[in-house]
Design a protein around this motif. Sequence first.
Motif, short mmCIF file in Angstrom:
data_model
loop_
_atom_site.label_atom_id
_atom_site.label_comp_id
_atom_site.label_asym_id
_atom_site.label_seq_id
_atom_site.Cartn_x
_atom_site.Cartn_y
_atom_site.Cartn_z
N SER A 51 0.83 -1.21 0.00
CA SER A 51 0.00 0.00 0.00
C SER A 51 0.86 1.26 0.00
CB SER A 51 -0.92 0.02 1.22
OG SER A 51 -1.77 -1.08 1.20
N THR A 54 2.36 1.70 -3.49
CA THR A 54 1.34 2.15 -4.42
C THR A 54 1.03 3.63 -4.20
OG1 THR A 54 0.39 -0.06 -4.49
CG2 THR A 54 -1.00 1.73 -5.25
N LEU A 55 0.89 4.03 -2.96
CA LEU A 55 0.62 5.43 -2.65
C LEU A 55 1.77 6.32 -3.11
CD1 LEU A 55 -1.18 7.56 -1.30
CD2 LEU A 55 0.05 7.09 0.83
N GLN A 57 3.91 5.75 -5.49
CA GLN A 57 3.92 5.81 -6.95
C GLN A 57 2.80 6.71 -7.48
OE1 GLN A 57 6.16 4.52 -9.20
NE2 GLN A 57 7.29 4.22 -7.31
N SER A 58 1.66 6.71 -6.81
CA SER A 58 0.55 7.56 -7.27
C SER A 58 0.86 9.04 -7.10
CB SER A 58 -0.74 7.20 -6.53
OG SER A 58 -0.72 7.68 -5.20
N ILE A 59 1.82 9.35 -6.26
CA ILE A 59 2.23 10.74 -6.07
C ILE A 59 3.44 11.07 -6.94
CG2 ILE A 59 3.19 12.38 -4.40
CD1 ILE A 59 1.51 10.90 -2.26
N THR A 60 4.45 10.21 -6.94
CA THR A 60 5.70 10.55 -7.64
C THR A 60 5.59 10.43 -9.15
OG1 THR A 60 6.53 8.29 -7.33
CG2 THR A 60 7.16 9.93 -5.68
N ARG A 61 4.81 9.49 -9.67
CA ARG A 61 4.69 9.33 -11.12
C ARG A 61 4.12 10.59 -11.79
NH1 ARG A 61 1.60 4.68 -11.61
NH2 ARG A 61 3.46 3.52 -11.06
N PRO A 62 2.99 11.15 -11.32
CA PRO A 62 2.50 12.38 -11.93
C PRO A 62 3.46 13.56 -11.74
CG PRO A 62 0.75 11.35 -10.65
CD PRO A 62 2.01 10.60 -10.38
N CYS A 84 -1.55 16.30 -16.13
CA CYS A 84 -2.14 16.25 -14.78
C CYS A 84 -3.12 17.36 -14.47
CB CYS A 84 -1.05 16.23 -13.70
SG CYS A 84 0.21 14.98 -13.92
N GLN A 87 -6.59 16.24 -12.88
CA GLN A 87 -6.68 15.63 -11.56
C GLN A 87 -7.26 16.62 -10.56
OE1 GLN A 87 -2.95 13.96 -10.33
NE2 GLN A 87 -2.83 12.59 -12.09
N ASN A 89 -6.74 17.13 -7.39
CA ASN A 89 -5.95 17.12 -6.16
C ASN A 89 -4.86 18.18 -6.28
OD1 ASN A 89 -4.11 15.97 -7.94
ND2 ASN A 89 -4.29 13.92 -7.09
#
Length: 144
Positions: A51, A54-55, A57-62, A84, A87, A89
């Motif tokens: 988890s 995954t979290l 990666q969901s921040i660093t990839r964008p 982006c 999004q 956020n």
Amino acid sequence: MLLLSQQLDRIGEAASAEIQAMQALAAEVHEGQRPAAMYLFLACLALFLGSTWTLAQSITRPLRRLGGSITSQAQGQLAQVIPCQDQQNEIGEIGRSVATLMNADQGMAAQRWIRTNIAAISGELRPAASFTDLSQKLMAGSDQ
């Protein structure tokens, strides 16, 4: 009194034997449950690490995509779309802000180009002494 004392001793011995039996049973149950508890702990740890990854990666990839786009824009590739922006956020907010900044920069560049060219044209036309000179300079400029 002696009889009472003997009975109390027997009750104490029985209670002591029962306590030892319960302690042995508890130790046996504990040893039997230890592997299950260890497996449960390892499963929870794996779930937590997955988890977290995954979290992250969901921040660093964008953010990497956004950083690459900003770098491309800074190198002059102005036709590239800022990612982006859709999004809902903080990353989308940064993307929209960067797009606004890039649009403002392009608008200011266009204004600088217009001012520079107006100044150049004005400098060319200002020495005209008459409408004839002015028209000749305008016609000479349209041939170029």
